[in-house]
Every structure is written in C-alpha cells, then in structure tokens.
Scaffold this active site. Structure first.
Site, PDB file in Angstrom:
ATOM      1  CD1 TRP A  22     -11.293  -6.071  -9.951  1.00 44.66           C
ATOM      2  CD2 TRP A  22     -10.747  -5.817 -12.443  1.00 44.66           C
ATOM      3  NE1 TRP A  22     -10.684  -7.828 -10.742  1.00 44.66           N
ATOM      4  CE2 TRP A  22     -10.509  -6.988 -11.979  1.00 44.66           C
ATOM      5  CE3 TRP A  22     -10.764  -5.321 -13.161  1.00 44.66           C
ATOM      6  CZ2 TRP A  22      -9.589  -7.450 -12.949  1.00 44.66           C
ATOM      7  CZ3 TRP A  22      -9.817  -5.589 -14.392  1.00 44.66           C
ATOM      8  CH2 TRP A  22      -9.288  -6.798 -14.183  1.00 44.66           C
TER       9      TRP A  22
ATOM     10  CG  LEU B 254       9.707 -17.875  -2.895  1.00 36.15           C
ATOM     11  CD1 LEU B 254       9.584 -17.041  -0.965  1.00 36.15           C
ATOM     12  CD2 LEU B 254      11.110 -15.907  -3.111  1.00 36.15           C
TER      13      LEU B 254
ATOM     14  CB  SER C  48     -12.130  -8.431  -5.661  1.00 33.71           C
ATOM     15  OG  SER C  48     -12.508  -8.379  -4.524  1.00 33.71           O
ATOM     16  CD  GLU C  49     -12.542  -4.919  -2.049  1.00 34.07           C
ATOM     17  OE1 GLU C  49     -11.002  -6.247  -2.020  1.00 34.07           O
ATOM     18  OE2 GLU C  49     -13.858  -6.814  -2.079  1.00 34.07           O
TER      19      GLU C  49
ATOM     20  CG  HIS D 289       0.376   2.139  -9.609  1.00 33.65           C
ATOM     21  ND1 HIS D 289       0.192   1.847  -8.909  1.00 33.65           N
ATOM     22  CD2 HIS D 289      -0.642   2.858  -9.843  1.00 33.65           C
ATOM     23  CE1 HIS D 289      -1.159   1.982  -8.478  1.00 33.65           C
ATOM     24  NE2 HIS D 289      -1.327   3.115  -9.092  1.00 33.65           N
TER      25      HIS D 289
ATOM     26  CG  ASP E 273      -2.273   0.851   1.122  1.00 33.57           C
ATOM     27  OD1 ASP E 273      -1.722   1.759   0.065  1.00 33.57           O
ATOM     28  OD2 ASP E 273      -3.193   0.730   2.258  1.00 33.57           O
ATOM     29  N   GLY E 274       0.563   2.152  -0.519  1.00 32.76           N
ATOM     30  CA  GLY E 274       1.266   3.692  -0.735  1.00 32.76           C
ATOM     31  C   GLY E 274       1.766   4.576  -2.291  1.00 32.76           C
TER      32      GLY E 274
ATOM     33  NE  ARG F 223      -1.615   6.703   1.512  1.00 28.17           N
ATOM     34  CZ  ARG F 223      -1.678   5.806   2.266  1.00 28.17           C
ATOM     35  NH1 ARG F 223      -1.392   5.905   3.638  1.00 28.17           N
ATOM     36  NH2 ARG F 223      -2.363   4.707   2.225  1.00 28.17           N
TER      37      ARG F 223
END
Length: 243
Positions: free
Chosen positions: A71, A133, A68-69, A39, A22-23, A26
C-alpha cells in the site's frame, strides 16, 4: 541403462506450495517498459502456474499477490494493481471453476474497494465446492498482522470466559489464522533472486522448504515449478529432528 520410473514410482508433489511472486518491475525495466507491463505479464504467469500446479497434483497453491506493505507504493501503481485484480476476478473465475479450482482470499479486506470485496465474495462462493486445487490469493496480507489478529481473537475469548489461558496452544492459534483448516506450506518459492520471506506466512511457514530462484516472475511457468518441486523432492525433511 536404468529403467524409467513409472508415474506410480515418482515421489509425490508437495501438498501445499506457496510463492512470493517477485520481479515484475525489474522485468519491465529491463525491457524499457512501464511497471504496469510487468504486472500484466505477471498475471499471465499466475494463469500458467495455477494450471501447472493443478496438473502436477499440488493440492494447495498460495500466491503472495499484494502485501500489506505494498500500500506504500506510488498511488498510480496501486491503482493499476487493483485494476488488474478486478480483471482477474471478473475474467478468470469461470476458468477456475471449470477446472475444479477453489478460490480463497486471505488478508485484510477492509483496505480493499467495496467492489473488489464483492467480487472476492462472489468468486469464493462460486468455487467453494471445487476440489482439484485450492488457490489462495494473499491480498493486503501481512504475516505479523495475521498473528496479531489471532492473538486479539484469543484475548477476547479468554476475557469472555470462552477459553482458559491454559488452553492457548498452537492449535488454538492455528484455528484463528486466515488459513485455518489448510495444511501448512511444504515449500515456499521466491522468484527474482531475492532471499527473504517478506512477512509472508510467518507462522505457517515454520518448517517450509525455501526455494529461491533467479527467474523473474513474468517468466515463471511450468518448467520453473517443476524444477522447484524436483529440488523439494530431493531434500531430507526432518522437522527439527536428528538424522
């Protein structure tokens, strides 16, 4: 002066680390840049973090890349994010493979472009035998929807007589999640100072240690991952039991 711990004396790293990245927006806004710049820098943070996790002995790393949100975001931003995803799958998979990293994607693929789904399938097949991994990318992913899909699968099996209602237990649900066969996350990290789970690994994260960091995702890297793991190693995990 206390003696230094040898590597053999160091506490083991968590087996499975999950991160809510997240972020990006910002980070870009603070620099007067478009969100797409955030991004792109966030994609660089993914590369750093995957490399650090492998070097530190983490076995599973799950990254919440697109919910999913998400979108519901402006169409232009979604298009840019899908473009970055295409670039990542085309450009990074050879590097993942070279470093022994297995790629697995979880989430609702029906909403992704056909070419992206094809790239995902090719990437998963190419890296399937790698063991250094396992990198799970949560794309078009929502924890509630995942549980709904597992419930539907159970309902179909019961209706068809393949499963007794009394046989529906936690293991039966686990087996029908997109993470079947993968250990639950030991630790969930969220960057940018926000302190919520946002529909991420709701079932699997039942006993995960939560680490919230102020660092914006584009600035995240090995030092931040090391700090989070040190925090994790200092906690007393009781899984609901008394001391």
């Amino acid at each position: 002066m206390e003696p230094m711990l040898s590597p053999a004396d160091q506490p083991p790293p968590p087996v499975h680390v999950a991160i809510i990245m997240d972020g990006n927006g910002r980070w870009a806004k603070a620099r007067g840049l478009p969100r797409t710049a955030g991004h792109k820098r966030g994609a660089e943070a993914v590369r750093r973090t995957v490399e650090a996790a492998r070097e530190m002995g983490v076995s599973y790393l799950t990254l919440y890349a697109f919910s999913s949100e998400n979108w519901k975001r402006p169409a232009g931003e979604v298009t840019d994010l899908m473009g970055l995803l295409r670039l990542y799958l085309r450009n990074e998979v050879n590097n993942l493979h070279k470093n022994g990293i297995r790629l697995k994607v979880i989430g609702d693929r029906s909403r992704l472009g056909a070419d992206i789904v094809r790239l995902i399938e090719e990437s998963e097949a190419k890296t399937a035998g790698n063991t250094a991994l396992t990198l799970l990318l949560a794309l078009s992913y929502g924890g509630r929807q995942e549980i709904v899909e597992a419930a539907r699968a159970l309902a179909r099996d019961v209706a068809a007589g393949r499963l007794s209602p009394d046989a529906v237990d936690e293991d039966a649900i686990d087996a029908r999640l997109s993470t079947a066969g993968i250990p639950d996350p030991d630790m969930i990290i969220r960057t940018s100072g926000e302190q919520r789970i946002s529909n991420f690994l709701l079932w699997q994260g039942a006993y995960a240690e939560l680490v919230f960091m102020d660092t914006l995702w584009p600035d995240f890297g090995r030092p931040e991952l090391e700090a989070a793991i040190r925090d994790f190693q200092g906690r007393d995990r009781r899984f609901g039991t008394a001391r």
